[in-house]
Design an enzyme around this catalytic site. Sequence first.
Site, PDB file in Angstrom:
ATOM      1  N   TRP A  10      -2.665  -9.663   7.726  1.00 30.60           N
ATOM      2  CA  TRP A  10      -1.759 -10.104   6.651  1.00 30.60           C
ATOM      3  C   TRP A  10      -1.831  -9.205   5.418  1.00 30.60           C
ATOM      4  O   TRP A  10      -1.028  -9.341   4.503  1.00 30.60           O
ATOM      5  CB  TRP A  10      -2.108 -11.537   6.225  1.00 30.60           C
ATOM      6  CG  TRP A  10      -1.763 -12.591   7.234  1.00 30.60           C
ATOM      7  CD1 TRP A  10      -1.355 -12.409   8.525  1.00 30.60           C
ATOM      8  CD2 TRP A  10      -1.803 -14.012   7.019  1.00 30.60           C
ATOM      9  NE1 TRP A  10      -1.141 -13.627   9.128  1.00 30.60           N
ATOM     10  CE2 TRP A  10      -1.411 -14.629   8.230  1.00 30.60           C
ATOM     11  CE3 TRP A  10      -2.142 -14.815   5.940  1.00 30.60           C
ATOM     12  CZ2 TRP A  10      -1.338 -16.012   8.380  1.00 30.60           C
ATOM     13  CZ3 TRP A  10      -2.074 -16.200   6.084  1.00 30.60           C
ATOM     14  CH2 TRP A  10      -1.671 -16.791   7.295  1.00 30.60           C
ATOM     15  N   LYS A  11      -2.813  -8.328   5.385  1.00 28.20           N
ATOM     16  CA  LYS A  11      -3.025  -7.445   4.220  1.00 28.20           C
ATOM     17  C   LYS A  11      -3.076  -8.280   2.930  1.00 28.20           C
ATOM     18  O   LYS A  11      -3.494  -9.427   2.967  1.00 28.20           O
ATOM     19  CB  LYS A  11      -1.942  -6.371   4.152  1.00 28.20           C
ATOM     20  CG  LYS A  11      -1.752  -5.651   5.478  1.00 28.20           C
ATOM     21  CD  LYS A  11      -0.970  -4.384   5.336  1.00 28.20           C
ATOM     22  CE  LYS A  11      -0.643  -3.840   6.702  1.00 28.20           C
ATOM     23  NZ  LYS A  11      -0.061  -2.531   6.652  1.00 28.20           N
ATOM     24  N   SER A 215       4.155  -0.610  13.124  1.00 25.51           N
ATOM     25  CA  SER A 215       5.524  -1.101  13.289  1.00 25.51           C
ATOM     26  C   SER A 215       5.771  -1.716  14.660  1.00 25.51           C
ATOM     27  O   SER A 215       6.871  -1.596  15.214  1.00 25.51           O
ATOM     28  CB  SER A 215       6.534   0.008  12.988  1.00 25.51           C
ATOM     29  OG  SER A 215       6.386   0.446  11.647  1.00 25.51           O
ATOM     30  N   GLY A 236       1.011  -5.745  11.478  1.00 27.82           N
ATOM     31  CA  GLY A 236       1.062  -5.933  10.030  1.00 27.82           C
ATOM     32  C   GLY A 236       2.243  -6.802   9.646  1.00 27.82           C
ATOM     33  O   GLY A 236       2.207  -8.028   9.758  1.00 27.82           O
ATOM     34  N   GLY A 237       3.326  -6.157   9.223  1.00 24.41           N
ATOM     35  CA  GLY A 237       4.507  -6.868   8.720  1.00 24.41           C
ATOM     36  C   GLY A 237       4.973  -8.029   9.594  1.00 24.41           C
ATOM     37  O   GLY A 237       5.234  -9.135   9.091  1.00 24.41           O
TER      38      GLY A 237
HETATM   39  C1  PEP Z   1      -1.257  -2.433  10.092  1.00 22.80           C
HETATM   40  O1  PEP Z   1      -1.283  -2.366   8.875  1.00 22.80           O
HETATM   41  O2  PEP Z   1      -2.313  -2.558  10.732  1.00 22.80           O
HETATM   42  C2  PEP Z   1       0.045  -2.362  10.746  1.00 22.80           C
HETATM   43  C3  PEP Z   1       0.068  -2.099  12.028  1.00 22.80           C
HETATM   44  O3  PEP Z   1       1.139  -2.566   9.942  1.00 22.80           O
HETATM   45  P1  PEP Z   1       2.677  -2.655  10.429  1.00 22.80           P
HETATM   46  O4  PEP Z   1       2.703  -3.472  11.686  1.00 22.80           O
HETATM   47  O5  PEP Z   1       3.388  -3.320   9.295  1.00 22.80           O
HETATM   48  O6  PEP Z   1       3.125  -1.250  10.672  1.00 22.80           O
END
Ligand code: PEP
Length: 252
Positions: A10-11, A215, A236-237
Amino acid sequence: MRSKIVAGNWKMNQTFEKADELLYQIGEKLEDNLPKNVELVICPPALYLELATDFAQEIEFKIGAQNVSEYDNGAYTGEISAQMLSSMDMDYCIVGHSERRKYFGESSDVLSTKVQRLLEYGIQPIFCVGEQLEERESNKYFDIVKSQISEGIFNLSLSEFSNVVIAYEPVWAIGTGKTASPEQAQEMHAYIRNLVSDKYGVEMADETTILYGGSCNAKNAKELFSQTDVDGGLIGGAALNAEDFITIANSF
Ligand code: PEP
C-alpha cells in the site's frame, strides 16, 4: 512445491478510515472469491498493521510490513525493530524496494542487515531487486540484479535462505503503467532461479518463490503469472482497489 503469493504494497497511502474500508472490502470480496492455493499478503503502512492483523483473524490473508530498522531495539527515534514486528505477528516484510534504495539511500549492506534482523525474528523478507531504465537499455540488467542478490541475500545459510521471497521489480515499471512483457519477466525470473541454483542447489531454486512487480494489474496479471518462473506478484497501485487486488489474486 513453492508457494504462490500475491502481496499488496500500500506504500504511504490511505487514512485510517480508508485503510479500514479497504480491508473490509477485501474481506467482502474474498467471501465469494477466495483464491485457491495462493497466499494473499497485505502490507499496509506501519500505523495500520494492528488494524490489518485484527482483520486477518477473520479473513484469509497474511500481513507484511513495508520496512524494518537495521538496528535492534534502543535509542533510534522513529524506527521499528524486527522484534516489534514479530511481537505483532508479522509474517512478511518488504526489504530493498527501489523507493527505499532511491529515496532513503539504503545500500546493499543495510539491506542485508535488515534481512538478517527479520530472519532472527522469524519474519520472511520479500527481497526486491530490479534495474533502472538506463540499465535495461544498456543491457546491464542481468549484472545489476545479480549484484543486488549476491550482496543482499547470498550471505545467508541454506536454511535462512529458504525463508526468503524474491521480488523482481524493474524500476522502470513501478508505478509507471509500463509493465515488463511476460517474456521479459520470465527471462529475468529464470535467470534469478539459476543464480539461486548455482548458489544453493537445484532443489532450493525450485522451492524459491519469485514474484513480479511493476504495474501488474487486473488485466495483465494472468499472462504474467502464466510464466513458468513467475510465482505471483508484488502489487502497488492495483492493491488499493479491493476488486482489482482480488482479481489479481485469482489470476493463476
Ligand atoms: C511496487 O511498488 O512494489 C509496485 C509494484 O508498484 P506498482 O504496482 O504500482 O507498479
